[in-house]
Motif scaffolding. Sequence first.
Motif, PDB file in Angstrom:
ATOM      1  N   TRP A 156      -4.498 -19.425  10.606  1.00 28.02           N
ATOM      2  CA  TRP A 156      -3.252 -20.161  10.797  1.00 28.02           C
ATOM      3  C   TRP A 156      -2.833 -20.884   9.512  1.00 28.02           C
ATOM      4  N   GLU A 157      -3.771 -21.519   8.821  1.00 28.91           N
ATOM      5  CA  GLU A 157      -3.427 -22.286   7.627  1.00 28.91           C
ATOM      6  C   GLU A 157      -3.033 -21.386   6.458  1.00 28.91           C
ATOM      7  N   THR A 158      -3.596 -20.177   6.423  1.00 27.00           N
ATOM      8  CA  THR A 158      -3.282 -19.272   5.323  1.00 27.00           C
ATOM      9  C   THR A 158      -2.184 -18.282   5.679  1.00 27.00           C
ATOM     10  N   GLY A 168      -3.359 -21.382   0.924  1.00 30.51           N
ATOM     11  CA  GLY A 168      -2.674 -21.623   2.183  1.00 30.51           C
ATOM     12  C   GLY A 168      -1.200 -21.261   2.093  1.00 30.51           C
ATOM     13  N   TRP A 169      -0.588 -21.010   3.259  1.00 34.33           N
ATOM     14  CA  TRP A 169       0.822 -20.617   3.205  1.00 34.33           C
ATOM     15  C   TRP A 169       1.697 -21.776   2.752  1.00 34.33           C
ATOM     16  N   GLY A 170       1.298 -23.018   3.028  1.00 36.04           N
ATOM     17  CA  GLY A 170       2.069 -24.150   2.542  1.00 36.04           C
ATOM     18  C   GLY A 170       2.062 -24.237   1.030  1.00 36.04           C
ATOM     19  N   GLY A 171       0.885 -24.027   0.430  1.00 35.48           N
ATOM     20  CA  GLY A 171       0.785 -24.044  -1.023  1.00 35.48           C
ATOM     21  C   GLY A 171       1.553 -22.906  -1.665  1.00 35.48           C
ATOM     22  N   THR A 180       8.923 -28.808  -6.583  1.00 37.02           N
ATOM     23  CA  THR A 180       8.702 -29.952  -7.470  1.00 37.02           C
ATOM     24  C   THR A 180       7.388 -30.642  -7.141  1.00 37.02           C
ATOM     25  N   TRP A 181       7.155 -30.968  -5.892  1.00 37.88           N
ATOM     26  CA  TRP A 181       5.886 -31.569  -5.490  1.00 37.88           C
ATOM     27  C   TRP A 181       5.031 -30.537  -4.789  1.00 37.88           C
ATOM     28  N   PRO A 182       3.727 -30.638  -4.909  1.00 41.02           N
ATOM     29  CA  PRO A 182       2.859 -29.819  -4.061  1.00 41.02           C
ATOM     30  C   PRO A 182       2.904 -30.332  -2.619  1.00 41.02           C
ATOM     31  N   VAL A 183       2.230 -29.637  -1.728  1.00 41.85           N
ATOM     32  CA  VAL A 183       2.153 -30.050  -0.328  1.00 41.85           C
ATOM     33  C   VAL A 183       1.513 -31.430  -0.241  1.00 41.85           C
ATOM     34  N   MET A 184       2.037 -32.263   0.652  1.00 44.22           N
ATOM     35  CA  MET A 184       1.436 -33.566   0.915  1.00 44.22           C
ATOM     36  C   MET A 184       0.708 -33.513   2.245  1.00 44.22           C
ATOM     37  N   ALA A 185      -0.591 -33.723   2.214  1.00 42.52           N
ATOM     38  CA  ALA A 185      -1.411 -33.757   3.419  1.00 42.52           C
ATOM     39  C   ALA A 185      -1.740 -35.205   3.734  1.00 42.52           C
ATOM     40  N   ILE A 186      -1.480 -35.604   4.966  1.00 43.82           N
ATOM     41  CA  ILE A 186      -1.744 -36.990   5.368  1.00 43.82           C
ATOM     42  C   ILE A 186      -3.012 -36.984   6.204  1.00 43.82           C
ATOM     43  N   ARG A 192      -6.793 -26.662   2.525  1.00 44.37           N
ATOM     44  CA  ARG A 192      -6.596 -25.215   2.409  1.00 44.37           C
ATOM     45  C   ARG A 192      -5.122 -24.866   2.591  1.00 44.37           C
ATOM     46  N   PHE A 193      -4.466 -25.448   3.566  1.00 49.56           N
ATOM     47  CA  PHE A 193      -3.055 -25.185   3.830  1.00 49.56           C
ATOM     48  C   PHE A 193      -2.213 -25.420   2.577  1.00 49.56           C
ATOM     49  N   GLY A 194      -2.521 -26.454   1.805  1.00 52.15           N
ATOM     50  CA  GLY A 194      -1.716 -26.836   0.659  1.00 52.15           C
ATOM     51  C   GLY A 194      -2.126 -26.223  -0.655  1.00 52.15           C
ATOM     52  N   LEU A 195      -3.122 -25.344  -0.648  1.00 53.11           N
ATOM     53  CA  LEU A 195      -3.639 -24.794  -1.902  1.00 53.11           C
ATOM     54  C   LEU A 195      -2.839 -23.570  -2.333  1.00 53.11           C
TER      55      LEU A 195
END
Length: 483
Positions: A156-158, A168-171, A180-186, A192-195
């Motif tokens: 799911w994350e990739t 990851g698909w978000g990254g 401009t910014w990379p993914v923000m994980a809170i 992995r999602f943001g990579l």
Amino acid sequence: MNPQHLLSRRQWLRRVAGFGAALGGGAGASLLLPASSVQAADYRALVCVFQYGGNDGLNTIVPTDDARYAAYAAVRGELALPRERLIAVPGTDFGLHPALSSLATMFAERRAAPVWNVGPMRRRLDLAGLRAAILAGDASAVPDNLFSHSDQQVLWETAGASTLDRTGWGGRASQALATTWPVMAIGDAGLRFGLSSQSGAVVLPGPGTDLVPAGFSTADLATAAGAARRDALAAMYAAPGDSALADAFVAGQQQAFDMASGLASLVKVQPGQASALAAVDAAFAPLVANGGIQTSMGQQFYQVAKMVAASAGLGVRRQIFFTSQHGYDTHRGQIARGDVLAGDHARLLTEFGDAVAALHRAMAAIGLDGAVTTFTHSDFGRTFRPNRSLGTDHAWGNTQLVFGSSVLGGRGWGLHPQLQLAGPDDIDALATEPAGRWLPTTAVEEYVATLLRWCGADSSQLAQALPNLSAVSGSSPLGFLPA
């Protein structure tokens, strides 16, 4: 890291300069620009909520027409939600779990929609094709380690075809869209999602917490020794490198230091501490008690709301956020006997619904409700047939939810499975005691592609973000958001 799609260090420092003074002094308008500004005119943000453990989509939104509700209630037994307690979803024959009452207005105003029977796929197969592939020993017919939490979370994350995928698909989407910014994980997930191949996720703590670079603490930086170590590292990063790998590492470390410095004041703000965030604070007021937001989901979404509110002042046109909620592996105690509003599932859905509603009230208050879309991910669905512990077990296809004023609600998207044990959608059809595990009819990549098209992704950008999309796409694209 090749940070061409990111702000340069000088640009970043110039744009975040004065964050502390602006927020602390109540003059946040210099950064929290109105949504009508030129910079915000084309703004889009995606907010992922990963429901870790496998949310029971079959009890999140339930059919209410006579035939399907009868089929649902007959199999679900004690887990079946009483039809009279469900919250009607206008335009559909479905009702929400009563724990999601805070989302009733969004559904009534058609700003929310379910997406039916979504799951990871290797390639598109119907039940007959899947059965033939399995009998032929074709392991490529199904996702890796189908009912494993960790493996399905990776898929799911990739949004990938293999659990060996690293990015990851978000990254990848952030890189393709040049956000401009990379993914923000809170919080504690989403790395992995943001990579991507160029950057990793920026991990933000909850409100009221200090944001410092990895390897430091606030106490460290307050000492002469800690400050000297920070300055020494900064000097080392500023020195010319002698290899592409070293330059990539340095660029990433510089960005981490700069973001920690520039965003620290905004990240730490809690409700009531910054006049520039009054409209956001009012939206989150129902979640506040004893001076702070009491739920993890509420805290994460408050951080998202602040970052969105600051986006125009920072010149950010695209943002992707990752939030998470744990505890959905409801093998037992999913409900409390005799009370559908008690039990683990109701508790989780209440926290989720309250936070989503607060975020979108805040977005409406700052004029960006049409520019922010929230959506769910989850490991997999749960079995249609309950187990003997008032719970459900691991399945495959599942219902996902999307929210925002751009969402085309008033209907469900995709194909709802037939609620029939050993029926045409049940991969347990050959089992002695089928449990009801639905073969997905919408691939993760199709679901994500709809989100990214709304963000402006063209076909080449979609191919970069979702390399397996062509292998799983159906004949009719989803349309829960305008392209």
